[in-house]
Design an enzyme around this catalytic site. Structure first.
Site, PDB file in Angstrom:
ATOM      1  N   ARG A 197      -2.239  -1.693  -5.061  1.00  0.00           N
ATOM      2  CA  ARG A 197      -1.411  -1.852  -6.253  1.00  0.00           C
ATOM      3  C   ARG A 197      -1.776  -0.759  -7.241  1.00  0.00           C
ATOM      4  NH1 ARG A 197       1.446  -4.751  -3.754  1.00  0.00           N
ATOM      5  NH2 ARG A 197       1.986  -6.914  -4.167  1.00  0.00           N
ATOM      6  N   GLU A 219       6.906   0.974 -11.164  1.00  0.00           N
ATOM      7  CA  GLU A 219       7.791   1.322 -10.053  1.00  0.00           C
ATOM      8  C   GLU A 219       9.031   0.412 -10.056  1.00  0.00           C
ATOM      9  OE1 GLU A 219       4.767   0.480  -7.007  1.00  0.00           O
ATOM     10  OE2 GLU A 219       5.997  -1.192  -6.340  1.00  0.00           O
ATOM     11  N   HIS A 231       6.657   2.608  -2.057  1.00  0.00           N
ATOM     12  CA  HIS A 231       6.115   1.265  -1.812  1.00  0.00           C
ATOM     13  C   HIS A 231       6.738   0.647  -0.545  1.00  0.00           C
ATOM     14  CE1 HIS A 231       4.472  -2.690  -3.737  1.00  0.00           C
ATOM     15  NE2 HIS A 231       4.310  -2.660  -2.421  1.00  0.00           N
TER      16      HIS A 231
END
Ligand code: 8YV
Length: 315
Positions: free
Chosen positions: A234, A263, A281
């Site tokens: 993260r 994000e 991601h």
């Protein structure tokens, strides 16, 4: 039997949406133009929340659902769920561990290789005619035999380290304590000391308030001008401001990142940096893994409403 009402926080692939809609009365939060009004309207009906790792469920969302019983997370990370709010009301929380571990580890290692060997630039070198016009591609940096640090030797960190062993790397790790399943690898309690003995530092920690900015200016400086930071956990585990400054000034050699603060709207300073590999991601983003994750999200919800034991309970 009436179907339980579920608040769906973000979109899922069609193969998940169809069975989810068949089993539950779904309310699509992400499609609502006025989110507060939508929550005020459907909140009292909602008995379950189906969310995604990075979206979670905050205190306001939980409070808007007075009859909420369970939050099922599509992701291993549940840091975006307000656990204090859930715990206070006895709301159960599930995640999707194990099924994504190998894919996340694969992507982390691929990011290291891609960045270290300059593969993106090399591809462009072929496509834009530079190979024919300018000749050989600039030499890059070796991976095999180098020193790797793994910050967080949980399921994902362990799989990363296993893969790195295949590259004959010298492996060290940090965690809350030495792990009996990591006898071949050196334990280093302090993340700064881990960074100092690493050419490549992988961040594979489950994020929490306690790990926030665990990779700060000191760790980054210890990794150094020849070092590379790889984050598949993260963004909150890293002090992004310190990272950006180090990448801009060259006090850190390079980074390969799958996660960002804010994000998908990452800090634009990242976009102009040549020494960072940016990924959207997607470490768990394979068809196989995402299908398994979606099934686990539904199976946990179904088990709860059938009064059966949960498959992968967090709380
Ligand atoms: C997903 C994740 O990318 O597992 C996690 O914690 O963040 C991811 O696997 C995400 O939940 C998909 O939306």
């Amino acid at each position: 039997m009436t179907k339980p009402h579920i608040l769906q926080v973000g979109p899922y692939p069609e193969w998940d949406q169809v069975p989810l809609d068949a089993a539950f009365h779904t309310h699509r939060y992400f499609e609502a133009a006025d989110k507060a009004a939508f929550l005020a309207e459907v909140g009292p009906l909602v008995r379950g929340i189906a969310t995604r790792g990075e979206l979670g469920a905050d205190a306001a969302m939980i409070a808007a659902c007075p009859n909420l019983e369970i939050i099922s997370v599509y992701g291993v990370g549940y840091d975006a769920v307000d656990l204090t709010a859930a715990r206070a009301r006895g709301i159960r929380v599930t995640n999707t561990p194990d099924v994504l571990t190998n894919d996340v580890a694969d992507l982390g290692v691929a990011m290291m290789l891609m960045q270290s060997r300059g593969m993106l630039g090399a591809e462009a070198w072929v496509r834009d005619g530079s190979w024919a016009a300018k000749g050989l591609y600039p030499l890059q940096r070796r991976v095999w035999g180098k020193r790797a640090g793994v910050l967080g030797l949980g399921r994902i960190g362990f799989e990363v380290a296993k893969r790195l062993a295949g590259f004959d790397m010298e492996i060290a790790y940090s965690d809350v304590g030495p792990k009996d399943y990591a006898k071949d690898w050196a334990f280093e309690a302090d993340p700064v000391a881990l960074a100092a003995r690493s050419d490549f530092l992988f961040v594979t920690l489950a994020a929490s308030a306690a790990t926030r900015h665990i990779v700060g200016a000191e760790v980054i400086a210890a990794l150094g001008a020849e070092g590379m930071l790889i984050n598949i956990s993260r963004a909150s585990n890293i002090d992004e401001e310190a990272l950006l400054t180090a990448l801009e000034t060259g006090t850190l050699g390079a980074a390969a990142l799958d996660v960002f603060e804010g994000e998908p709207n990452l800090n634009p300073r990242f976009l102009s940096l040549p020494n960072v590999l940016l990924q959207p991601h997607h470490a768990s983003g394979t068809v196989e893994t995402r299908q398994a994750m979606g099934k686990l999200v539904r199976d946990n919800l179904s088990a709860h409403f059938a009064g059966e034991p949960l498959l992968t309970e967090v709380l």
